[in-house]
Design a protein around this motif. Structure first.
Motif, PDB file in Angstrom:
ATOM      1  N   HIS A 155       7.941  24.433  32.318  1.00 47.61           N
ATOM      2  CA  HIS A 155       7.176  23.535  31.450  1.00 47.61           C
ATOM      3  C   HIS A 155       6.589  24.211  30.209  1.00 47.61           C
ATOM      4  CE1 HIS A 155       7.297  20.302  34.459  1.00 47.61           C
ATOM      5  NE2 HIS A 155       7.069  21.239  35.368  1.00 47.61           N
ATOM      6  N   VAL A 156       6.556  25.506  30.181  1.00 50.43           N
ATOM      7  CA  VAL A 156       5.934  26.195  29.058  1.00 50.43           C
ATOM      8  C   VAL A 156       6.975  26.900  28.191  1.00 50.43           C
ATOM      9  CG1 VAL A 156       4.307  27.997  28.366  1.00 50.43           C
ATOM     10  CG2 VAL A 156       3.743  26.474  30.267  1.00 50.43           C
ATOM     11  N   VAL A 157       7.696  27.835  28.788  1.00 49.45           N
ATOM     12  CA  VAL A 157       8.598  28.680  28.008  1.00 49.45           C
ATOM     13  C   VAL A 157       9.710  27.860  27.353  1.00 49.45           C
ATOM     14  CG1 VAL A 157      10.241  30.586  28.127  1.00 49.45           C
ATOM     15  CG2 VAL A 157       8.087  30.717  29.390  1.00 49.45           C
ATOM     16  N   ARG A 158      10.287  26.922  28.088  1.00 52.83           N
ATOM     17  CA  ARG A 158      11.396  26.131  27.531  1.00 52.83           C
ATOM     18  C   ARG A 158      10.964  25.370  26.275  1.00 52.83           C
ATOM     19  NH1 ARG A 158      16.221  23.588  29.563  1.00 52.83           N
ATOM     20  NH2 ARG A 158      16.704  21.717  28.369  1.00 52.83           N
ATOM     21  N   ASN A 159       9.810  24.695  26.350  1.00 51.76           N
ATOM     22  CA  ASN A 159       9.334  23.944  25.187  1.00 51.76           C
ATOM     23  C   ASN A 159       8.858  24.869  24.066  1.00 51.76           C
ATOM     24  OD1 ASN A 159       9.803  21.419  26.377  1.00 51.76           O
ATOM     25  ND2 ASN A 159       7.833  21.465  27.431  1.00 51.76           N
ATOM     26  N   ALA A 160       8.348  26.021  24.452  1.00 50.93           N
ATOM     27  CA  ALA A 160       7.861  26.961  23.436  1.00 50.93           C
ATOM     28  C   ALA A 160       9.002  27.593  22.652  1.00 50.93           C
ATOM     29  CB  ALA A 160       7.022  28.049  24.105  1.00 50.93           C
ATOM     30  N   MET A 161      10.205  27.542  23.172  1.00 46.92           N
ATOM     31  CA  MET A 161      11.326  28.202  22.521  1.00 46.92           C
ATOM     32  C   MET A 161      11.859  27.451  21.303  1.00 46.92           C
ATOM     33  SD  MET A 161      11.945  31.113  23.782  1.00 46.92           S
ATOM     34  CE  MET A 161      10.158  31.209  23.908  1.00 46.92           C
ATOM     35  N   ILE A 162      11.494  26.171  21.146  1.00 45.13           N
ATOM     36  CA  ILE A 162      12.026  25.406  20.014  1.00 45.13           C
ATOM     37  C   ILE A 162      11.550  25.976  18.679  1.00 45.13           C
ATOM     38  CG2 ILE A 162      12.063  23.138  18.908  1.00 45.13           C
ATOM     39  CD1 ILE A 162      12.045  21.879  21.654  1.00 45.13           C
TER      40      ILE A 162
END
Length: 316
Positions: A232-239
């Protein structure tokens, strides 16, 4: 598919714009390439010889005729021959481009491998000792010019400690160990600015995601901190990190000139500098177009990564 075709069309249009701008800019630079090629020891060349060379190179024709021929040859993948040594520009680029790309790839992998874990740990432990130290190091690296860092690396690691060679190049097929050893220091010099930028962006993005409602909800459901961070954090932060990474990788294509010069790495910098000094129009145009095309290709790949990370983007 329509979304992808639009971006490909825009990229091709930008390549044409860059080609046109480079062609016109070079022809507006003072100095006659024919005179420069025939000048020796400061002696003025024979005007007859200059006229014959201009005719042979096509420089005596109107600028529009030269531009049209340039576009036709470019559409056929023909970048012409160097005005200096009559060597095909495409062959020179194919020889040296993999070396520059290898340096950029190594620097990017090194930067990402260091910056992303450090940024995530710093964000999770915001305000702690590691966060303050890592942020300070990132600020220093971002402000440090690449040629200064390269000189320091050579001075300390190569001259004083004699742990690493100062520079040079050996083909991988000839000596893999020596090749990777020579690649290490220039890769560190390339990675320093990118690592600092990725760290700062990734840290801010992870901090932003940690404060979102869906993250608090996931924690309330009893998910482990590691799973919340990963899903929930790293995936969205990667954009946003991907955006910065794509732009910085494109910038590195032009920014490795100093690194290659400092470490004597035989990439595109050597023929580019020689071509600019000698008004070698075909070589300059060929290298600039290659770098521009790769920059646009990198950004196109990043657009595809956005669609993977957030499918809503491909529908916009």
């Amino acid at each position: 598919m329509t979304w992808l075709l639009k971006r490909v069309a825009v990229s091709l249009l930008l390549v044409w714009v860059v080609a046109t701008v480079v062609f016109l800019t070079l022809h507006m630079v003072p100095g006659d390439p024919a005179e420069l090629l025939l000048s020796t020891g400061g002696t003025a060349p024979d005007p007859v010889a200059v006229a014959e060379l201009r005719e042979r190179l096509g420089l005596d024709r109107p600028i529009l005729a030269q531009y049209w021929e340039f576009l036709v040859r470019l559409s056929q993948g023909d970048l012409g021959n160097s005005l200096v040594d009559d060597y095909p520009v495409a062959d020179e680029i194919l020889l040296r481009l993999p070396r520059t790309l290898e340096l950029i790839a190594a620097g990017t992998l090194l930067a990402v491998a260091i910056a992303l874990p450090a940024a995530t740990y710093a964000a999770v432990n915001a305000g702690g000792a590691f966060d303050r130290a890592a942020s300070a190091v990132a600020a220093v690296l971002q402000a440090l010019p690449v040629f200064v860092l390269g000189t320091l690396l050579i001075l300390v690691l190569a001259q004083w400690l004699r742990w690493m060679p100062a520079g040079g190049y050996v083909p991988f097929a000839q000596d893999p160990g020596r090749h990777l050893t020579l690649l290490l220091l220039p890769s560190v010099a390339v990675a320093k600015g990118l690592a600092a930028t990725v760290f700062r962006m990734a840290r801010a993005s992870v901090l932003d995601q940690l404060s979102r409602d869906h993250v608090r909800t996931a924690r309330a459901k009893g998910l482990t901190p590691r799973r919340v961070l990963r899903r929930h954090v790293v995936r969205n932060a990667m954009i946003p990190v991907t955006t910065v990474l794509g732009l910085q990788m494109g910038t590195l294509l032009g920014g490795t000139v100093l690194v290659e010069y400092v470490f004597n790495w035989p990439g595109l910098s050597t023929p580019l500098l020689r071509a600019v000094e000698g008004r070698d129009y075909p070589m300059v145009v060929g290298i600039v177009l290659t770098v521009s095309g790769l920059f646009l290709l990198i950004n196109l790949v990043m657009d595809l990564l956005y669609a993977v990370l957030d499918p809503r983007i491909s529908r916009s």
